[in-house]
Design a protein around this motif. Sequence first.
Motif, PDB file in Angstrom:
ATOM      1  N   ALA A 156       0.823  -1.207   0.000  1.00  0.00           N
ATOM      2  CA  ALA A 156       0.000   0.000   0.000  1.00  0.00           C
ATOM      3  C   ALA A 156       0.858   1.258   0.000  1.00  0.00           C
ATOM      4  N   ALA A 157       1.954   1.230   0.752  1.00  0.00           N
ATOM      5  CA  ALA A 157       2.829   2.397   0.844  1.00  0.00           C
ATOM      6  C   ALA A 157       3.911   2.400  -0.227  1.00  0.00           C
ATOM      7  N   HIS A 158       4.128   1.242  -0.876  1.00  0.00           N
ATOM      8  CA  HIS A 158       5.174   1.085  -1.903  1.00  0.00           C
ATOM      9  C   HIS A 158       6.569   1.335  -1.337  1.00  0.00           C
ATOM     10  N   GLU A 159       6.761   0.973  -0.076  1.00  0.00           N
ATOM     11  CA  GLU A 159       8.084   1.131   0.542  1.00  0.00           C
ATOM     12  C   GLU A 159       8.156   0.302   1.816  1.00  0.00           C
ATOM     13  N   LEU A 160       9.371   0.220   2.356  1.00  0.00           N
ATOM     14  CA  LEU A 160       9.574  -0.466   3.633  1.00  0.00           C
ATOM     15  C   LEU A 160       9.264   0.502   4.762  1.00  0.00           C
ATOM     16  N   LEU A 161       8.357   0.093   5.653  1.00  0.00           N
ATOM     17  CA  LEU A 161       7.952   0.920   6.774  1.00  0.00           C
ATOM     18  C   LEU A 161       8.500   0.335   8.077  1.00  0.00           C
ATOM     19  N   VAL A 162       8.690   1.209   9.053  1.00  0.00           N
ATOM     20  CA  VAL A 162       9.042   0.785  10.412  1.00  0.00           C
ATOM     21  C   VAL A 162       7.994   1.385  11.339  1.00  0.00           C
ATOM     22  N   LYS A 163       7.195   0.533  11.992  1.00  0.00           N
ATOM     23  CA  LYS A 163       6.096   1.002  12.827  1.00  0.00           C
ATOM     24  C   LYS A 163       5.968   0.123  14.065  1.00  0.00           C
ATOM     25  N   ARG A 164       5.109   0.550  14.976  1.00  0.00           N
ATOM     26  CA  ARG A 164       4.838  -0.204  16.196  1.00  0.00           C
ATOM     27  C   ARG A 164       3.483  -0.897  16.078  1.00  0.00           C
ATOM     28  N   VAL A 165       3.424  -2.153  16.499  1.00  0.00           N
ATOM     29  CA  VAL A 165       2.179  -2.900  16.508  1.00  0.00           C
ATOM     30  C   VAL A 165       1.302  -2.388  17.653  1.00  0.00           C
ATOM     31  N   ASN A 225       5.698   8.839  16.677  1.00  0.00           N
ATOM     32  CA  ASN A 225       5.566  10.278  16.430  1.00  0.00           C
ATOM     33  C   ASN A 225       4.168  10.506  15.861  1.00  0.00           C
ATOM     34  N   ARG A 226       3.180  10.503  16.739  1.00  0.00           N
ATOM     35  CA  ARG A 226       1.785  10.340  16.334  1.00  0.00           C
ATOM     36  C   ARG A 226       1.271  11.402  15.367  1.00  0.00           C
ATOM     37  N   ASP A 227       1.757  12.620  15.461  1.00  0.00           N
ATOM     38  CA  ASP A 227       1.261  13.670  14.582  1.00  0.00           C
ATOM     39  C   ASP A 227       2.051  13.789  13.282  1.00  0.00           C
ATOM     40  N   ASP A 228       3.026  12.918  13.088  1.00  0.00           N
ATOM     41  CA  ASP A 228       3.836  12.971  11.863  1.00  0.00           C
ATOM     42  C   ASP A 228       4.246  11.566  11.453  1.00  0.00           C
ATOM     43  N   SER A 229       3.252  10.711  11.230  1.00  0.00           N
ATOM     44  CA  SER A 229       3.522   9.331  10.841  1.00  0.00           C
ATOM     45  C   SER A 229       2.476   8.855   9.847  1.00  0.00           C
ATOM     46  N   ALA A 230       2.938   8.358   8.697  1.00  0.00           N
ATOM     47  CA  ALA A 230       2.049   7.708   7.727  1.00  0.00           C
ATOM     48  C   ALA A 230       2.009   6.226   8.082  1.00  0.00           C
ATOM     49  N   ASP A 231       0.904   5.780   8.613  1.00  0.00           N
ATOM     50  CA  ASP A 231       0.803   4.421   9.158  1.00  0.00           C
ATOM     51  C   ASP A 231      -0.553   3.830   8.797  1.00  0.00           C
ATOM     52  N   SER A 232      -1.121   2.992   9.667  1.00  0.00           N
ATOM     53  CA  SER A 232      -2.391   2.338   9.341  1.00  0.00           C
ATOM     54  C   SER A 232      -3.535   3.328   9.188  1.00  0.00           C
ATOM     55  N   ARG A 233      -3.388   4.519   9.715  1.00  0.00           N
ATOM     56  CA  ARG A 233      -4.415   5.538   9.529  1.00  0.00           C
ATOM     57  C   ARG A 233      -4.533   5.952   8.064  1.00  0.00           C
ATOM     58  N   TYR A 234      -3.454   5.787   7.312  1.00  0.00           N
ATOM     59  CA  TYR A 234      -3.422   6.180   5.901  1.00  0.00           C
ATOM     60  C   TYR A 234      -3.391   4.973   4.962  1.00  0.00           C
ATOM     61  N   PHE A 235      -2.691   3.912   5.363  1.00  0.00           N
ATOM     62  CA  PHE A 235      -2.496   2.767   4.481  1.00  0.00           C
ATOM     63  C   PHE A 235      -3.375   1.565   4.833  1.00  0.00           C
ATOM     64  N   GLY A 236      -4.115   1.660   5.919  1.00  0.00           N
ATOM     65  CA  GLY A 236      -4.974   0.558   6.314  1.00  0.00           C
ATOM     66  C   GLY A 236      -4.229  -0.485   7.135  1.00  0.00           C
ATOM     67  N   PHE A 237      -4.909  -1.583   7.417  1.00  0.00           N
ATOM     68  CA  PHE A 237      -4.298  -2.665   8.189  1.00  0.00           C
ATOM     69  C   PHE A 237      -3.143  -3.279   7.397  1.00  0.00           C
ATOM     70  N   MET A 238      -2.142  -3.740   8.133  1.00  0.00           N
ATOM     71  CA  MET A 238      -0.955  -4.322   7.512  1.00  0.00           C
ATOM     72  C   MET A 238      -1.061  -5.848   7.523  1.00  0.00           C
ATOM     73  N   PRO A 239      -1.012  -6.497   6.340  1.00  0.00           N
ATOM     74  CA  PRO A 239      -1.109  -7.956   6.293  1.00  0.00           C
ATOM     75  C   PRO A 239       0.074  -8.629   6.985  1.00  0.00           C
ATOM     76  N   ARG A 240      -0.212  -9.751   7.626  1.00  0.00           N
ATOM     77  CA  ARG A 240       0.833 -10.516   8.326  1.00  0.00           C
ATOM     78  C   ARG A 240       1.975 -10.884   7.391  1.00  0.00           C
ATOM     79  N   GLU A 299      -4.201  -9.626   9.952  1.00  0.00           N
ATOM     80  CA  GLU A 299      -3.735  -8.267   9.722  1.00  0.00           C
ATOM     81  C   GLU A 299      -3.454  -7.579  11.049  1.00  0.00           C
ATOM     82  N   TYR A 300      -2.769  -6.424  10.970  1.00  0.00           N
ATOM     83  CA  TYR A 300      -2.348  -5.709  12.167  1.00  0.00           C
ATOM     84  C   TYR A 300      -2.564  -4.217  11.972  1.00  0.00           C
ATOM     85  N   LEU A 301      -2.799  -3.524  13.082  1.00  0.00           N
ATOM     86  CA  LEU A 301      -2.882  -2.071  13.049  1.00  0.00           C
ATOM     87  C   LEU A 301      -1.579  -1.517  13.596  1.00  0.00           C
ATOM     88  N   MET A 302      -0.923  -0.687  12.788  1.00  0.00           N
ATOM     89  CA  MET A 302       0.394  -0.135  13.128  1.00  0.00           C
ATOM     90  C   MET A 302       0.309   1.387  13.228  1.00  0.00           C
TER      91      MET A 302
END
Length: 231
Positions: free
Chosen positions: A86-95, A178-193, A171-174
């Motif tokens: 969804a993001a077309h890149e490698l992301l680093v996020k917290r579960v 840095n909550r006000d400056d992070s492109a995560d599940s709020r933008y890309f949806g749930f992350m598949p396992r 799937e997982y919510l990530m």
Amino acid sequence: MSKHFANLWRSNKNLIAFLFLMVLFRSAIADWNVVPSGSMLPTIRIGDRIFVDKMAYDLRVPLTHISLVHLGDPRRGDIVTIDSKAAHELLVKRVIGVPGDVVALRDNVLYVNGVRADYRPLAKPPMHDVPPGAGVYLTERFDGVSHVVRLSPMAPSPMSSFGPVTVPAGEYLMLGDNRDDSADSRYFGFMPRKEVMGRARNVAFSLDPSHFFLPRLSRFGAPLDQPLASN
């Protein structure tokens, strides 16, 4: 041409074999990844190179997403790398949410399965923000998980509220710390396992882009699940 390659192999076979094994090792066992953005501040700094345990959850066929052996699943609080389509890149996020969890965010206050996370200010900010006061640092605790989050009162995110949503099976919510400056599940949806590639446990080494990429010696080997030291 074949004679040329044969000579090349004979002259460099040790180097070629080493490079081949290194590629396999980094693909399937362990790797380090550059962190170019601040979406995981203050836990992960811009310029950190994080050590990623590729065997934390799966033993995979090298250079693929194909799992040979299932070793475990991500848990709440894990910091993971995601090869996100969804993001077309490698992301680093917290579960934050695992399958079956009901998750909501209300003005940056997290609720998991109807229980409000506990927030407490840090006695000493772990980073010096520019301009001063741009970031507010809080310890966020929920369901046995504790870590530091950064909020930006001067530039709040339009996605500081969402849900409640139920995390689907597989799937997982990530979220980023840095909550006000992070492109995560709020933008890309749930992350598949299957897109979760490994767990980040330590900083391998760190270079400071704001100081001519000089090494941050205090960050070398720093664990990502320990209280943060101030700059």
